[in-house]
Write an enzyme that holds these catalytic residues in place. Sequence first.
Site, PDB file in Angstrom:
ATOM      1  N   HIS A 184      -9.286  43.069  47.177  1.00 25.39           N
ATOM      2  CA  HIS A 184      -8.228  43.558  48.068  1.00 25.39           C
ATOM      3  C   HIS A 184      -8.409  45.041  48.369  1.00 25.39           C
ATOM      4  CE1 HIS A 184      -4.185  43.538  49.834  1.00 25.39           C
ATOM      5  NE2 HIS A 184      -4.013  44.699  49.236  1.00 25.39           N
ATOM      6  N   ARG A 286     -10.849  34.051  62.572  1.00 23.29           N
ATOM      7  CA  ARG A 286     -10.462  33.130  61.503  1.00 23.29           C
ATOM      8  C   ARG A 286      -9.139  32.465  61.885  1.00 23.29           C
ATOM      9  NH1 ARG A 286     -11.466  38.144  58.943  1.00 23.29           N
ATOM     10  NH2 ARG A 286     -13.388  38.242  57.733  1.00 23.29           N
ATOM     11  N   ARG A 322     -13.868  30.396  64.678  1.00 18.41           N
ATOM     12  CA  ARG A 322     -14.302  29.559  63.562  1.00 18.41           C
ATOM     13  C   ARG A 322     -13.249  28.483  63.331  1.00 18.41           C
ATOM     14  NH1 ARG A 322     -14.841  32.205  57.710  1.00 18.41           N
ATOM     15  NH2 ARG A 322     -12.567  32.025  57.790  1.00 18.41           N
ATOM     16  N   GLU A 411     -24.021  29.797  55.919  1.00 16.61           N
ATOM     17  CA  GLU A 411     -23.423  30.270  54.682  1.00 16.61           C
ATOM     18  C   GLU A 411     -24.014  29.567  53.462  1.00 16.61           C
ATOM     19  OE1 GLU A 411     -18.837  30.806  55.588  1.00 16.61           O
ATOM     20  OE2 GLU A 411     -19.611  28.955  56.468  1.00 16.61           O
ATOM     21  N   ASN A 434     -21.094  36.968  52.953  1.00 17.04           N
ATOM     22  CA  ASN A 434     -20.349  36.889  51.694  1.00 17.04           C
ATOM     23  C   ASN A 434     -20.588  35.552  50.997  1.00 17.04           C
ATOM     24  OD1 ASN A 434     -19.329  39.357  52.451  1.00 17.04           O
ATOM     25  ND2 ASN A 434     -17.339  38.594  53.062  1.00 17.04           N
ATOM     26  N   ASP A 435     -20.376  34.463  51.709  1.00 15.40           N
ATOM     27  CA  ASP A 435     -20.592  33.147  51.103  1.00 15.40           C
ATOM     28  C   ASP A 435     -22.077  32.867  50.894  1.00 15.40           C
ATOM     29  OD1 ASP A 435     -18.292  31.760  50.297  1.00 15.40           O
ATOM     30  OD2 ASP A 435     -17.714  31.385  52.364  1.00 15.40           O
ATOM     31  N   ARG A 445     -17.856  35.086  43.947  1.00 11.69           N
ATOM     32  CA  ARG A 445     -17.651  36.359  44.640  1.00 11.69           C
ATOM     33  C   ARG A 445     -16.401  37.092  44.185  1.00 11.69           C
ATOM     34  NH1 ARG A 445     -16.316  34.373  50.771  1.00 11.69           N
ATOM     35  NH2 ARG A 445     -15.400  36.427  50.997  1.00 11.69           N
ATOM     36  N   CYS A 482     -21.436  38.235  60.548  1.00 12.89           N
ATOM     37  CA  CYS A 482     -19.998  38.525  60.562  1.00 12.89           C
ATOM     38  C   CYS A 482     -19.465  38.812  59.163  1.00 12.89           C
ATOM     39  CB  CYS A 482     -19.226  37.368  61.183  1.00 12.89           C
ATOM     40  SG  CYS A 482     -19.384  35.803  60.301  1.00 12.89           S
TER      41      CYS A 482
END
Length: 552
Positions: A184, A286, A322, A411, A434-435, A445, A482
């Site tokens: 966060h 998203r 997405r 991903e 990230n994934d 992660r 992205c």
Amino acid sequence: MSRLLHGIGVGTGSATGPVARMAPAPALPAPRPVTDPAAEAAAVREALRAVADDLDERAARATGPGAEVLSAQAVMAADPVLADRAAALAARGTDGAHALAEAFDGFRAALAGAGGYFAERTADLDDLRDRAVARLLGLPVPGLPDPGHPYVLVAEDLAPADTALLDPERVLALVTVRGGPTSHTAILAKALGLPAVVGCADAARLENGRAVLVHGADGVVEPDPGPDAVARAADAERRRRERLAGFRGPGRTADGHPVPLLVNLGAPHELAGAAAADAEGVGLFRTEFLFLDRTQAPDLAEQAAAYRQVFSAFAGRRVVVRTLDAGADKPLPFATRPDEENPALGVRGLRTAARDPQLLDTQLAAIAAAAEGGAAQVWVMAPMVSTPQEAAAFTARARAHGLPVAGAMIEVPAAALRADRLAEVCDFFSIGTNDLAQYTFAADRTLGPLAGLLDPWQPALLSLIATAARAAAGRGRPAGVCGEAAADPALALVLVGLGITSLSAAPAALPGVRAALAGHTLAECRELAELALLADDADDARRTVRSRLGEG
């Protein structure tokens, strides 16, 4: 304490100032005998009610994302199941402070066991627990400091209830003991454009009032910086801001090679700022915000209205939508099952369409309805594509609904390794770093100790990105990034050198990326990419590239 403290750099630029630490959590006192269990249970309920009321009041004073975060926290504090559990413990003779701690710890264990997004929310529960215990004991409630002057905020970690009201005019930089590149705090720092270092264990020993110099890009905190170091950093920051202000318009390299710069968009409150950004569209829209916290999926009309609002705000520009990425860290009662033993490797993303085809068909129909009239250039892509067969089926489905441009997110390592076959049936790729990092390194992660494996500079990850980009180029398909990697100016150059054709990040990150591209030719980007691929590890890749750029 060593001269320099090291962590994970997640912000931009640098800043210096005195440390101000978060107010500490109250220490749990020794257990005490309870003489009036009914009164103890009532006190527990009153403490939780006071916390919820306080958060509701703060939400009413806040705006935008701050108000939404605080309201969500208030709902958690007011959860009747939580109150009943804590009150029941008190009624059986447990003192109020320990009853609250035990009830919150039970909820915390359940969230941690769920992994992903829910594991990240354990910090929220810790914050609520500390607030409730402080209320019960009549102690100061933990929260943001207010020393009366600008400061560098140092904390074990930051809870949403605090960060929602963080004032970037007062907070010069962020340093946390815990946290990783997708925490966060990291996301907040990027959104606000603040220098930040997370996962900095030695920051726990920084005292209030001590001067520190925070280098966001390098992940370095320098205690007691000398006047020369402060002056150099201030001069470098001033020159950085002046340089960034001089670059506007479409992204392109120094020799004119176009690299569209796009924004990531994930919630309604982000729309105004994203649309006003100097960007060429949305690289990742998203759609989960429409589906979360519901017992059934939104209907076609509700979805179409929400999508139409975004398409209108980006009239004439690209918007890459997405489709629903449910599962793993975003379980939904109408799309996923709660009993999956390993949801991160379970039915998530596009895989949910096999269980409920109508869910995807309704969303595609809504996107198509919202795209009518051509306000924006609407592209649609599926998350968690693993095989060419899945990609082909999704593309055919999208086109059957009247959506002519359909692609796949890369991903999963299998998708990157078979990208040549995927490129035969897709119109474009979007690489979610990230994934892709999480699955490449088998590293959750959300776990701070594994943050080094999830570093987007990892050569193995860059190699997979290069494989996918080459496959896309071979078929004349665009391939964008992205994930968080697109927000790092130096890494953006490497990505372009690997063959990436567009970059999508938070609006605050785009000026730095735009300036970096404008200062280097495509050939130079390719040279930097080769250096990164030949590196031994992420630190070596970052150090080598930045040294070549004159930054190290």
